[in-house]
Design an enzyme around this catalytic site. Sequence first.
Site, mmCIF file in Angstrom:
data_model
loop_
_atom_site.group_PDB
_atom_site.id
_atom_site.type_symbol
_atom_site.label_atom_id
_atom_site.label_comp_id
_atom_site.label_asym_id
_atom_site.label_seq_id
_atom_site.Cartn_x
_atom_site.Cartn_y
_atom_site.Cartn_z
ATOM 1 N N GLU A 98 0.857 -1.195 0.000
ATOM 2 C CA GLU A 98 0.000 0.000 0.000
ATOM 3 C C GLU A 98 0.890 1.241 0.000
ATOM 4 O O GLU A 98 2.097 1.150 0.240
ATOM 5 C CB GLU A 98 -0.886 -0.001 1.255
ATOM 6 C CG GLU A 98 -1.801 -1.215 1.320
ATOM 7 C CD GLU A 98 -2.798 -1.139 2.457
ATOM 8 O OE1 GLU A 98 -2.774 -0.169 3.243
ATOM 9 O OE2 GLU A 98 -3.624 -2.068 2.552
ATOM 10 N N PRO A 99 0.284 2.425 -0.203
ATOM 11 C CA PRO A 99 1.111 3.629 -0.176
ATOM 12 C C PRO A 99 1.942 3.745 1.100
ATOM 13 O O PRO A 99 3.108 4.120 1.057
ATOM 14 C CB PRO A 99 0.088 4.768 -0.267
ATOM 15 C CG PRO A 99 -1.068 4.169 -1.009
ATOM 16 C CD PRO A 99 -1.112 2.723 -0.614
ATOM 17 N N GLY A 102 4.858 -1.154 3.227
ATOM 18 C CA GLY A 102 5.737 -1.912 2.329
ATOM 19 C C GLY A 102 6.183 -3.195 3.011
ATOM 20 O O GLY A 102 5.409 -4.144 3.139
ATOM 21 N N GLU A 217 5.688 -17.852 -4.064
ATOM 22 C CA GLU A 217 6.010 -16.656 -4.854
ATOM 23 C C GLU A 217 7.522 -16.479 -4.987
ATOM 24 O O GLU A 217 8.035 -16.211 -6.064
ATOM 25 C CB GLU A 217 5.387 -15.428 -4.179
ATOM 26 C CG GLU A 217 5.780 -14.116 -4.858
ATOM 27 C CD GLU A 217 5.017 -12.909 -4.322
ATOM 28 O OE1 GLU A 217 4.030 -13.093 -3.602
ATOM 29 O OE2 GLU A 217 5.411 -11.793 -4.658
ATOM 30 N N GLY A 314 31.629 -5.213 -23.699
ATOM 31 C CA GLY A 314 32.088 -3.831 -23.851
ATOM 32 C C GLY A 314 30.913 -2.900 -24.148
ATOM 33 O O GLY A 314 29.777 -3.159 -23.729
#
Length: 479
Positions: A98-99, A102, A217, A314
């Site tokens: 969620e906002p 975490g 998972e 490279g």
Amino acid sequence: MTFWTKKFPSDLLKEVARKGWFGTVIPPEYGGLDTGVTGASIVTEELSRVCSALSEAYAVSMFGGVEQVLTFGTEEQKHNWLPKIAKGQIVGAVCITEPFVGSDAAGIETTARKEGDNYVLNGKKRFITNAGLADTYVVYARSSEKKEDKDKYQHLTAFLVHRGTPGFSVEKINELSGWIGLPNGSLDFDEVRVPANNCIGGEGAGWKVMMAGLNFERVVYSSAMLGPMRESIRNAVAYSQRRLQFDKPTIDLPTNQAKLAEMMSGLYTCRLLVYHAAHLLDEHKDAIVEASTAKMIVSDTYERLISDAIQVMGGDGWTRFYPLESFLRDAKVNQIGAGTNQVMRLVIFRSGLKAMSKDLKMLRRQIHKKLGVPISTTEPASKQDITEENILTMLAEDYLANPGLYMTREDIREKLTEPDDSKLYRTLESLESKGLVKLYRGRKGAIDLAKATYGGLRKAAPLKEYKWYPEWLNKDFIF
Ligand SMILES: Cc1cc2nc3c(=O)[nH]c(=O)nc-3n(C[C@H](O)[C@H](O)[C@H](O)COP(=O)(O)OP(=O)(O)OC[C@H]3O[C@@H](n4cnc5c(N)ncnc54)[C@H](O)[C@@H]3O)c2cc1C
């Protein structure tokens, strides 16, 4: 193609569905292939060679529904959902983050309120892979505010929420640094009514459902890193066989050979980790340490391996005309998703201590009678009654074998004739009050550790008992 167009490869995902690969972990009675986590990992590894958007969409779809319904779903839920998932008719997503939540997933703020036969969901989810693409979303929400539920991790509930449910919408799609073409974003839940039948594992079982799903998972997530590793080695070898510098192919340069050797050994090690963990899950064994170790080691090895492959190629390796630089951008998210690698270390530490508990018990150490030096022994300890004198002598003997260490409560108990904790505590506290013993009390106030003080050592035995010198020592050095 996806890399340049940023278009999600829907046609390829349909092909995966047509082949029945969404059914790898689903038993045949629900229309699946029943090839287990190993099968799911093989498919994911192969898809990840093609494009990360494809393999992640496939893998996340498996995390979002299959495992949770298989393990915790009712028979009705299994019959309703699994055949559709197996045929690839519904793509899934898993919604934990969620906002404001975490790594600390237990702190989920999205709420689920029971109203008759429904739950009403309110809140937001963030960083959700397959946002908008998925048809069903496994959503974890807080269903209880009671402290006792929170303490027992019974405050969360898992729900299956379908696209099109009123109040459920895609709030934002992220512009990611990697995983090009894969929809990932925020979801909004505004008074979303979900039938109680869509609750997985019952009210309050959300944490259990989430944890069980995470092992699966982490293994499948790790398998999605194996394909890019293989492709990077393939690119680096093919390129350096065709590139001449200093009049020879660059693959003949020892530094490049050493890099390729490390890349190959890294890949082989990672495959062992992934498929060993997958096998354990297929055997229904507890594989939390193995799954978390796979996720942590594979993602760290991935980053190093891809970077080395680019180095072998490279400047060309760093252009977008080869796939390696996009693999490198994916490296970071591999160390963040499915639990960050720092969180993996926490999980491995805690679960590893439990899993290895038999091997971790300290062997009793005592002074060898003839050699006079400390040795470890599996011989049972000689037992003593609980008296102040005996306990002090025991601590002094331990000082000889383990100078600098305290004895644990268990170390002391092992040497007692009577397992009487309250008598032991009283004796230790009495010795403490006389300044002969120092105690360490743990968080719950119980005596966890004990040692003899210098005064206690002196009281337990004369100084000559503690003296010891190697035979080679110049005797002039002793005073
Ligand atoms: C591309 C992408 C796809 C994702 N897909 C999904 C998805 O499908 N579904 C879903 O639910 N989530 C998804 N996530 C979210 C992902 O699981 C979280 O990003 C991850 O769990 C970390 O949370 P956070 O980003 O909020 O970091 P934070 O938790 O804020 O952590 C910030 C830093 O602090 C460290 N940290 C935090 N706590 C501790 C601790 N206790 N000890 C040591 N270090 C700590 C972390 O390791 C990290 O380095 C996705 C994320 C990304 C970037």
